[in-house]
Design a protein around this motif. Structure first.
Motif, short mmCIF file in Angstrom:
data_model
loop_
_atom_site.label_atom_id
_atom_site.label_comp_id
_atom_site.label_asym_id
_atom_site.label_seq_id
_atom_site.Cartn_x
_atom_site.Cartn_y
_atom_site.Cartn_z
N ARG A 36 -3.82 -22.66 -2.76
CA ARG A 36 -2.67 -23.47 -3.23
C ARG A 36 -3.02 -24.24 -4.50
O ARG A 36 -2.20 -24.33 -5.41
N ARG A 37 -4.23 -24.77 -4.55
CA ARG A 37 -4.66 -25.53 -5.74
C ARG A 37 -4.76 -24.61 -6.96
O ARG A 37 -4.30 -24.96 -8.05
N ILE A 38 -5.32 -23.42 -6.78
CA ILE A 38 -5.42 -22.46 -7.88
C ILE A 38 -4.03 -22.05 -8.34
O ILE A 38 -3.76 -21.97 -9.54
N ALA A 39 -3.13 -21.81 -7.40
CA ALA A 39 -1.76 -21.43 -7.74
C ALA A 39 -1.06 -22.55 -8.51
O ALA A 39 -0.34 -22.29 -9.48
N ARG A 40 -1.29 -23.78 -8.10
CA ARG A 40 -0.67 -24.92 -8.80
C ARG A 40 -1.22 -25.03 -10.21
O ARG A 40 -0.47 -25.23 -11.17
N LEU A 41 -2.53 -24.86 -10.38
CA LEU A 41 -3.13 -24.93 -11.71
C LEU A 41 -2.63 -23.80 -12.61
O LEU A 41 -2.49 -23.97 -13.82
N ALA A 42 -2.38 -22.63 -12.01
CA ALA A 42 -1.88 -21.48 -12.77
C ALA A 42 -0.37 -21.51 -12.91
O ALA A 42 0.21 -20.62 -13.54
N ARG A 43 0.27 -22.51 -12.35
CA ARG A 43 1.73 -22.65 -12.38
C ARG A 43 2.42 -21.43 -11.76
O ARG A 43 3.37 -20.88 -12.31
N ILE A 44 1.87 -21.00 -10.62
CA ILE A 44 2.43 -19.86 -9.89
C ILE A 44 2.96 -20.36 -8.54
O ILE A 44 2.25 -21.04 -7.82
N LYS A 45 4.19 -19.99 -8.22
CA LYS A 45 4.76 -20.37 -6.94
C LYS A 45 4.27 -19.38 -5.89
O LYS A 45 4.46 -18.17 -6.02
N VAL A 46 3.62 -19.90 -4.84
CA VAL A 46 3.05 -19.06 -3.79
C VAL A 46 3.56 -19.56 -2.45
O VAL A 46 3.42 -20.74 -2.13
N SER A 47 4.17 -18.65 -1.67
CA SER A 47 4.64 -19.02 -0.34
C SER A 47 3.45 -19.09 0.62
O SER A 47 2.33 -18.69 0.28
N GLU A 48 3.71 -19.56 1.82
CA GLU A 48 2.64 -19.69 2.81
C GLU A 48 2.05 -18.34 3.19
O GLU A 48 0.83 -18.20 3.31
N THR A 49 2.89 -17.34 3.35
CA THR A 49 2.38 -16.00 3.71
C THR A 49 1.62 -15.38 2.55
O THR A 49 0.60 -14.71 2.75
#
Length: 95
Positions: A9-22
């Motif tokens: 989740r942290r990497i996705a936030r830094l990359a500005r990528i929306k990632v669902s829980e699955t």
């Protein structure tokens, strides 16, 4: 190395990528597999191996380092809208 979902989740936030829980769970597994593979590469002894840029021994052709002004100043500024001798004139940007 095991990657946790919070790290994904942290990497996705830094990359500005929306990632669902699955998606985060799937990415966690993929990143864990990638990092495990990289750890396996660390086990390889590369002490006597020289760094290389290609798997094929290719040498870049070199030309003589000759200083030249080109002698094309008139041709270069020929298409300029307002040349001043061999120089380009441009509108003033800063007052």
């Amino acid at each position: 190395m095991k990657v946790e979902t919070e790290t994904v989740r942290r990497i996705a936030r830094l990359a500005r990528i929306k990632v669902s829980e699955t998606e985060a769970e799937a990415l966690r597994g993929e990143l864990t597999n990638i990092l495990t593979w990289v750890e396996q590469l660390d086990e390889v002894d590369t002490a006597g191996v020289a760094p290389m840029t290609s798997v094929v021994a290719v040498e870049t052709p070199q030309r003589a380092d000759k200083v030249s002004d080109g002698g094309l100043a008139d041709e270069i500024v020929a298409n300029a809208p307002a040349p001043d001798g061999h120089y380009f004139t441009v509108p003033k940007v800063v007052e």
